[in-house]
Structures are given as C-alpha cells and as structure tokens.
Design a protein around this motif. Structure first.
Motif, PDB file in Angstrom:
ATOM      1  N   ALA A 193      -5.511  17.287 -40.992  1.00  0.00           N
ATOM      2  CA  ALA A 193      -5.055  18.332 -41.915  1.00  0.00           C
ATOM      3  C   ALA A 193      -5.063  17.850 -43.367  1.00  0.00           C
ATOM      4  O   ALA A 193      -5.443  18.594 -44.275  1.00  0.00           O
ATOM      5  CB  ALA A 193      -3.658  18.789 -41.513  1.00  0.00           C
ATOM      6  N   GLU A 194      -4.694  16.616 -43.574  1.00  0.00           N
ATOM      7  CA  GLU A 194      -4.637  16.096 -44.940  1.00  0.00           C
ATOM      8  C   GLU A 194      -6.025  16.125 -45.595  1.00  0.00           C
ATOM      9  O   GLU A 194      -6.182  16.471 -46.763  1.00  0.00           O
ATOM     10  CB  GLU A 194      -4.069  14.661 -44.921  1.00  0.00           C
ATOM     11  N   GLY A 195      -7.049  15.781 -44.815  1.00  0.00           N
ATOM     12  CA  GLY A 195      -8.424  15.789 -45.314  1.00  0.00           C
ATOM     13  C   GLY A 195      -8.864  17.204 -45.667  1.00  0.00           C
ATOM     14  O   GLY A 195      -9.524  17.424 -46.687  1.00  0.00           O
ATOM     15  N   LEU A 196      -8.489  18.164 -44.845  1.00  0.00           N
ATOM     16  CA  LEU A 196      -8.837  19.562 -45.115  1.00  0.00           C
ATOM     17  C   LEU A 196      -8.173  20.016 -46.408  1.00  0.00           C
ATOM     18  O   LEU A 196      -8.774  20.672 -47.248  1.00  0.00           O
ATOM     19  CB  LEU A 196      -8.374  20.461 -43.962  1.00  0.00           C
ATOM     20  N   ARG A 197      -6.917  19.631 -46.550  1.00  0.00           N
ATOM     21  CA  ARG A 197      -6.154  20.020 -47.730  1.00  0.00           C
ATOM     22  C   ARG A 197      -6.821  19.488 -48.998  1.00  0.00           C
ATOM     23  O   ARG A 197      -6.955  20.188 -49.987  1.00  0.00           O
ATOM     24  CB  ARG A 197      -4.730  19.461 -47.628  1.00  0.00           C
ATOM     25  N   LEU A 415      -6.527  30.035 -50.939  1.00  0.00           N
ATOM     26  CA  LEU A 415      -6.654  28.588 -50.773  1.00  0.00           C
ATOM     27  C   LEU A 415      -5.291  27.894 -50.833  1.00  0.00           C
ATOM     28  O   LEU A 415      -5.038  26.931 -50.112  1.00  0.00           O
ATOM     29  CB  LEU A 415      -7.569  28.008 -51.851  1.00  0.00           C
ATOM     30  N   VAL A 416      -4.430  28.410 -51.707  1.00  0.00           N
ATOM     31  CA  VAL A 416      -3.079  27.838 -51.798  1.00  0.00           C
ATOM     32  C   VAL A 416      -2.359  28.036 -50.467  1.00  0.00           C
ATOM     33  O   VAL A 416      -1.719  27.115 -49.945  1.00  0.00           O
ATOM     34  CB  VAL A 416      -2.287  28.494 -52.957  1.00  0.00           C
ATOM     35  N   ARG A 417      -2.513  29.212 -49.887  1.00  0.00           N
ATOM     36  CA  ARG A 417      -1.878  29.467 -48.583  1.00  0.00           C
ATOM     37  C   ARG A 417      -2.491  28.570 -47.510  1.00  0.00           C
ATOM     38  O   ARG A 417      -1.796  28.041 -46.648  1.00  0.00           O
ATOM     39  CB  ARG A 417      -2.044  30.949 -48.200  1.00  0.00           C
ATOM     40  N   PHE A 418      -3.800  28.391 -47.606  1.00  0.00           N
ATOM     41  CA  PHE A 418      -4.485  27.496 -46.664  1.00  0.00           C
ATOM     42  C   PHE A 418      -3.904  26.086 -46.748  1.00  0.00           C
ATOM     43  O   PHE A 418      -3.590  25.462 -45.741  1.00  0.00           O
ATOM     44  CB  PHE A 418      -5.980  27.488 -46.989  1.00  0.00           C
ATOM     45  N   GLN A 419      -3.728  25.632 -47.977  1.00  0.00           N
ATOM     46  CA  GLN A 419      -3.207  24.272 -48.168  1.00  0.00           C
ATOM     47  C   GLN A 419      -1.773  24.152 -47.671  1.00  0.00           C
ATOM     48  O   GLN A 419      -1.408  23.153 -47.054  1.00  0.00           O
ATOM     49  CB  GLN A 419      -3.283  23.891 -49.640  1.00  0.00           C
ATOM     50  N   GLY A 420      -0.989  25.216 -47.928  1.00  0.00           N
ATOM     51  CA  GLY A 420       0.389  25.230 -47.433  1.00  0.00           C
ATOM     52  C   GLY A 420       0.385  25.105 -45.919  1.00  0.00           C
ATOM     53  O   GLY A 420       1.178  24.364 -45.328  1.00  0.00           O
TER      54      GLY A 420
END
Ligand SMILES: Nc1nc2c(ncn2[C@@H]2O[C@H](COP(=O)(O)OP(=O)(O)OP(=O)(O)O)[C@@H](O)[C@H]2O)c(=O)[nH]1
Ligand SMILES: [Mg+2]
Length: 466
Positions: A193-197, A415-420
């Motif tokens: 997940a961190e890499g995706l973020r 994208l912000v929601r994706f990162q959240g």
C-alpha cells in the motif's frame, strides 16, 4: 445534428474584404462543388484533383448564370480539417457574393453548419482532441502575442501530451492496484500500500503543477485586471488615457467626473491587460456618485493589480488614503502600486511623509505625470515585472482553462481519497474505484469521457464557419 450531413458555411468574417470563403464538409462536398463551381480549364471540370486550387466561376446551376469569379478546391478525406471530404470556394469578399455562393451550395444539397461544427467533426473524427479544439478558439480570440503563443502550443498538443502522461500513469497505477484484486494470494509484482500511495503522490504532483497554470491562462485569455483607484481629481482617467494612448475617458477639472467604470484593453509585454478607470472615492450624498464609488470598490476587489493614484501637487490628507486600509485582507490576491501623479506641478508632499505612510507597507511607488507622460515607461515595466516576474524571455506553458481546472481538481480529490484508503489499508476494490474516477475526470479534459451536453456547450462558443 446529423454528422452524416454535408455542411456548409461562410468561414470569413462578415463585411467587405478581398476574399470570402465558403467551406463545405462531408461526403457530398465534391458533388456540390461541381454543381456550383466551374473551372475555366475544361479538362478538370469533371475531375478535380485533390488539394489543387482551380480558377473558375461560381454559377447558378439552375440558370447557368455566372455569380462570381472564384478559386475552388476539393480536398479528399482524410487529409483535411474535418477528416471528411472538404471543398472550399474563395469568391470575392462582399456580403452579397459570399451569401449568394453559400445559398447555391445549400440549394445543391448542403445543410448550414452549426457554430463550431467543422471543428466538432475534426474532434469526433479523432483528428484533434478536445484541448486542441479549444485551442482553435483560443487562437481565434487571442488578443496578444503571448496569448497566441500559448494557444499554438495547445493546438500542437502541448496540453494533450501532459494529460495523456497523467492518464497513462493513472492507468498503470490502476493496473497495479487491480493486480492484488485478481491475484490476492500470489505475489506477482505485488506492491504494498505504501508504494501505491507514493505513486499516487507523483501523479498528484503533475496534476498540481498543471493546476498552477490556471491563473496565467485566465490572464492570457481574458486579460489581467488592472484597476486605477484613488480620490477624485487625482488624474485616474488621465492615466487610463495615457496608458491606452486614447481619449477613452472624460478628463475634467471637476472632482467626481468619472461616475461609471471605464475599461480599455492594452498590451503589456504581450499580455492583454484590461485597464479599469474608476470613480474617485470620497464621501458623497449624490446617489449616482455613490453607485459609482460602489463600483470602484468592486473593481478594486476583483483586480489583479491595483494602481492607487495620489496627486503629488496636493496635500495627502485631502486625499484620504485610508479608504485603502481594507487592502490587507486582499493583499494576498491583489498587488498594488502607489502612483504619485502630476509631478510636472510643484510637489506638496515630499518623499518623507510618503515613505512613512506607504513604503513601510513594502509597496512600490512610481512617480509620473499623466499629462506629460513622464515616468509612464517605468510604471509599465513595473507592471510587466509584476505579471511576468523578472524573467526576460517569457514563454507560456500549456495553460489550462476553467473546464480543465474543474476536471483536474476532481481527479486530484479522487487521488487524495485513494491515498487515504492506502493509508487505512482499505480493500483494493475500493482503491480501484477512486482511481477509475480520477481517470474519468482526467479523460474529460481531452474529451475521452466528456458528456455530450458539455461537448455541445464547448462547440457552441465557436463562430459559424469554424
Ligand atoms: N498638471 C497636471 N495635471 C493633470 C495631470 N493628470 C491629470 N491632470 C488634471 O487633473 C484634472 C483631473 O484629471 P482626471 O483625469 O479627470 O482625474 P480623475 O482622477 O479621473 O478624477 P475623477 O474622475 O473626478 O475622480 C484634470 O484637469 C487633468 O487635466 C498631470 O499629470 N499633470
Ligand atoms: Mg476620472
């Protein structure tokens, strides 16, 4: 609107000119051209070669009467503006000649084109994307050299390429995210997940960079708003006239001469600048003047740059600079230059009072005479620096408009929601959903996912014949 129709329109502006152009697009183009245009060289009459200009006459096919002398060209698809068969007739540019030629083309089977329909067809047929179509309109309406340069960049795909890069990065991220839906157990190319973020952050950076060009784009399209404000009689209208080299505004000795805001477009360093002269601000009982003063304050609030004019030949107290104290909340948005006008007259306030009042606010001060023109060049270069920064050679980038901005902001929010979601280790399905929304929003910019009604709205802003 049927896209199978053959359409025709006058592509040159109304009025009198050397040449007027009738443009025809669609499968019926060559047939219509043959009916209403007869080349003087007999051999070519039945056999127009593509992309060749022929000299001949416009005729009324029903009577055989000559309507005008003209040049005619047939351009076979797909190497044309619309990617359809296109014919053009260049007749003489008088209203009667172009109208009659268009009328003949319509009677020979064409339908009158709607606004922007030629460009819309170029878009629908995949020759250009939506940002390029919008750039066509920007070139037509460009008022200055920098505006033209920015539009040409967009026309040659500058903005499209940037958007496509973002799209590609989003699509890749989506694929990576979906991989863990499809193969939850396996470790194929698995990205935590961190890499995706982090990848999301890089995409957001590109989006935010594009978003930051909005203000510049707005200024190049609509002009920078420069409001001239100050007490009555200080020489605001004289300054507007001096900057625009015109007698646009009424100048008089009577304080309170200007009642309404007066605008004039000028060109500073290639940037269009809307100079707005306003009513002098003072306490007034007159309802007309009051309304004028209300408009002055509104103009000041909307301005990108404020020129605050003072009369150097009079006492500063008389000119109540306190009306300007509301500037603080606006300070971020508006930048101001203080102008001491009438330096050709004996000066009442020297630099001391002045420095104490204004320089401590870090404001630029320029001394001018609107009457003799002294100091105007310094003022103009100061304004230029404020707009363009100290850079000597300014080259406009791919600039976005309000429609692009709204779509990009939507993409960024997704994208912000994706990162959240990445941070909270939400399911890949949820993450993919947000990325699809971002992709859809970015796709709207280039016209991949733009709803029909939005497309119609965009093309309806074009002129007829484009
Ligand atoms: N000597 C001198 N007179 C000037 C100068 N600028 C303006 N004036 C005169 O000052 C008077 C007022 O000028 P305007 O330009 O009408 O002033 P304004 O600020 O627009 O005034 P209002 O519209 O009433 O608020 C006119 O008589 C101008 O000729 C200057 O630089 N030098
Ligand atoms: Mg005035």
């Amino acid at each position: 609107m049927n896209d199978k129709d053959t359409i025709a329109a006058i592509s040159t502006p109304p009025g009198f000119g050397g040449i007027g152009i009738i443009r025809i697009s669609g499968t019926g183009s060559v047939g219509i051209l043959k009916r209403v245009f007869v080349p003087f060289t007999k051999e070519v009459a039945d056999n127009f070669q593509s992309h060749r200009l022929y000299y001949g006459k416009v005729v009324n096919p029903e009577t055989g009467a000559q309507v005008d002398e003209a040049l005619g060209v047939f351009m076979r698809a797909p190497r044309t503006y619309t990617r359809e068969d296109v014919a053009e007739i260049n007749c003489h540019g008088g209203p009667a000649a172009v109208k009659k030629t268009l009328e003949l083309a319509l009677r020979a089977g064409a339908r009158l084109a709607e606004q922007g329909e030629f460009t819309k067809r170029a878009f629908l047929n995949g020759r250009i994307d939506l940002t390029q179509a919008e750039a066509v309109m920007d070139i037509i309406s460009a008022q200055t050299e920098l505006g033209r340069q920015a539009a040409v960049r967009a026309l040659s795909g500058g903005l499209r390429d940037k958007i496509e890069e973002i799209r590609a990065a989003l699509a890749e991220l989506l694929a990576l995210t979906e991989l863990s839906i499809d193969f939850p157990e396996e470790e194929v190319d698995y990205i935590p997940a961190e890499g995706l973020r982090e990848r999301g952050t890089r995409i957001r950076e590109s989006i935010i960079k594009l978003l930051s060009t909005f203000e510049e784009g707005r200024i190049l399209r609509e002009g920078l708003r420069l409001a001239i404000v100050g007490a009555p009689n200080v020489g605001k209208s004289s300054l507007l006239n001096a900057l625009s080299k015109s007698e646009r505004a009424i100048v008089a000795e009577t304080p309170g001469t200007t009642r309404d805001t007066v605008e004039e477009m000028i060109n500073i360093g290639g940037m269009p600048v809307r100079v707005i002269d306003t009513a002098g601000i003072r306490e007034s009982g007159c309802p007309v003047e009051k309304e004028g003063i209300r408009r002055s304050k509104a103009a000041m609030e909307e301005a990108d740059i404020i020129l605050h004019v003072l009369d150097g030949s009079r006492d500063i107290q008389e000119q109540d600079p306190s009306f300007f104290s509301g500037e603080k909340k606006e300070a971020k948005k508006s930048r101001a230059i203080t102008i001491i006008n009438k330096i050709d007259l004996p000066q009442k306030f020297g630099s001391k009072v002045f420095l104490a009042t204004f320089l401590q606010k870090g404001r630029d001060v320029v001394r001018i005479s609107a009457k003799t023109g002294e100091g105007l060049d310094i003022l103009i270069s100061r304004i230029r620096e404020m707009i363009l920064g100290p850079v000597r050679e300014y080259m406009p980038e791919a600039l976005i408009n309000l429609r692009h901005k709204t779509a990009l902001e939507e993409a960024d929010a997704a994208l912000v929601r994706f990162q959240g979601g990445c941070g909270r280790n939400l399911s890949s399905e949820f993450l993919a959903l947000e990325l699809r929304e971002a992709l859809g929003a970015v796709g709207e910019v280039v016209g991949r996912t733009t709803p029909e009604d939005v497309l119609n709205l965009i093309f309806s802003r074009f002129c007829i014949g484009k």
